[in-house]
Motif scaffolding. Sequence first.
Motif, short mmCIF file in Angstrom:
data_model
loop_
_atom_site.label_atom_id
_atom_site.label_comp_id
_atom_site.label_asym_id
_atom_site.label_seq_id
_atom_site.Cartn_x
_atom_site.Cartn_y
_atom_site.Cartn_z
N ALA A 1 0.67 -1.13 -0.15
CA ALA A 1 0.05 -0.06 0.08
C ALA A 1 0.84 1.29 -0.06
CB ALA A 1 -0.98 0.06 1.21
N ALA B 1 0.46 3.07 -3.48
CA ALA B 1 -0.53 3.96 -3.30
C ALA B 1 -0.44 4.92 -2.26
CB ALA B 1 -2.04 3.10 -2.89
N ARG C 1 -3.30 7.93 -3.49
CA ARG C 1 -4.03 6.95 -4.63
C ARG C 1 -5.09 6.08 -3.86
NH1 ARG C 1 -0.54 4.23 -9.31
NH2 ARG C 1 -2.71 4.84 -10.19
N GLU C 2 -5.74 5.48 -4.72
CA GLU C 2 -6.79 4.86 -4.28
C GLU C 2 -6.78 3.32 -4.35
OE1 GLU C 2 -10.96 7.55 -5.20
OE2 GLU C 2 -10.55 5.73 -6.22
N ILE C 3 -7.27 2.47 -3.49
CA ILE C 3 -7.32 0.93 -3.37
C ILE C 3 -8.73 0.54 -3.22
CG2 ILE C 3 -6.66 -1.14 -2.04
CD1 ILE C 3 -4.57 0.56 -0.60
N ALA D 1 -2.55 5.80 1.72
CA ALA D 1 -3.58 5.38 0.71
C ALA D 1 -4.86 5.90 1.11
CB ALA D 1 -3.45 3.82 0.57
#
Length: 434
Positions: A149, A153, A157-159, A184
Amino acid sequence: MTDVRRLVPRTDAVLALPAVAAAAQRLGRALVKEAVVAAQGRARAGEIAPGDVADAALAALPGTPTTLTPVLNATGVLLHTNLGRAPLSAAARAALDVAAGTCDVELDLATGGRGPRGTAAIDALLAAVPGAAAAHLVNNGAAAIAMVAACLAGGGREIVIARGELVEIGAGFRIPDLLTATGARLREVGTTNRVHRDDYAAAVGEDTAFVLKVHPSNFVVSGFTHSCGVDELTGLGVPVVADIGSGLLAPHPLLPDEPDAATTLAQGAALVTASGDKLLGGPQAGLLLGAPGEGAELVGRVRRHPLARAVRVDKLTLAAFEATLRGPVPPTRTALDADPRDLLARAQRIADRLRADGVDARAVESDSTVGGGGAPGLTLPSAAVSLPEPYAAVLRAGTPAVLGRTERGRCLLDLRAVPPESDDALAGAVGRAR
């Protein structure tokens, strides 16, 4: 009359006695002195004779300087978190002894220069999972997914993750808290009980770093449910990362619903993360396995991330991990594969022996579980020695300590996680607990 307290030997005199001095060499002077002072206090209080101070101090000393106590796991839970999960194999313990001294963990003995760290352990892991093109080790399973992660991300950024997989595991540890702590953002899709590929597809966008699949581990949702396998999530334009949790490297016939690393990579996951101290049967470690191509490149990125140094494994873990994979079958796998008929025969022999000594002991069939978040809801047929319930507390306080479980007013000593060579120790502990 002479005050008996004047007869209590001085501390330095007791510490100078050969047996006490030998104990100080083995356990440390501070620990031994503490036992001597306590024994002197007992003598001054009249509990023991002054001449017995040395013997009383020696009797009170532990076998090792650690406060950890060996425990026979008779709970029927193979991977008992409170007991340290997977017991190490004899090969892994021998490797620990090598690594405990000075060793070539980062030395090339041929050149005398600095050598690569952990290469042998990684090679052993890749040999065990041929479908992986790259691998990396960190200090535990949570660190493995956190590193992914943070690396992919961590800049906001997106998970993308299903709502039903935002799980909490032991001691209040929550996957969503871990992921967001890396910087993240989470994009939740679906509902608690149902999620479809279209939900994932609609959520993937320019800010998506990867799609994450998390094995629920310690619970099962049944009824009106739907989830997506790794194979359904490929082709969305972003990597699929799968946290399989238990560390199962290849399919096992007794665990048909437990995800394994080889199958998950074959289904299209770019990265697989798992724990080393569960079904793999090794020391605590976090595994990262990358598929050929993109997955291998992602493993390289994780390895070069600044946080990688903070979560790297030490020489003891490297040694035990390699020996677990290259050596004989580890105890966890042996226990998992145990034949219930053999377990019942062992229970009968122990019960017969105990009844001959006047103990109310019976051999009974029982159910065991994998534990450690592995194979939730699955029970494995087993066998146990059934005793009156009061034995449970007495056995926990004995030497060796024995941890069983209580059911319907009886103490059950389940044998699935007890190695056969410990049967005599188990029976002896029960005999002393009468």
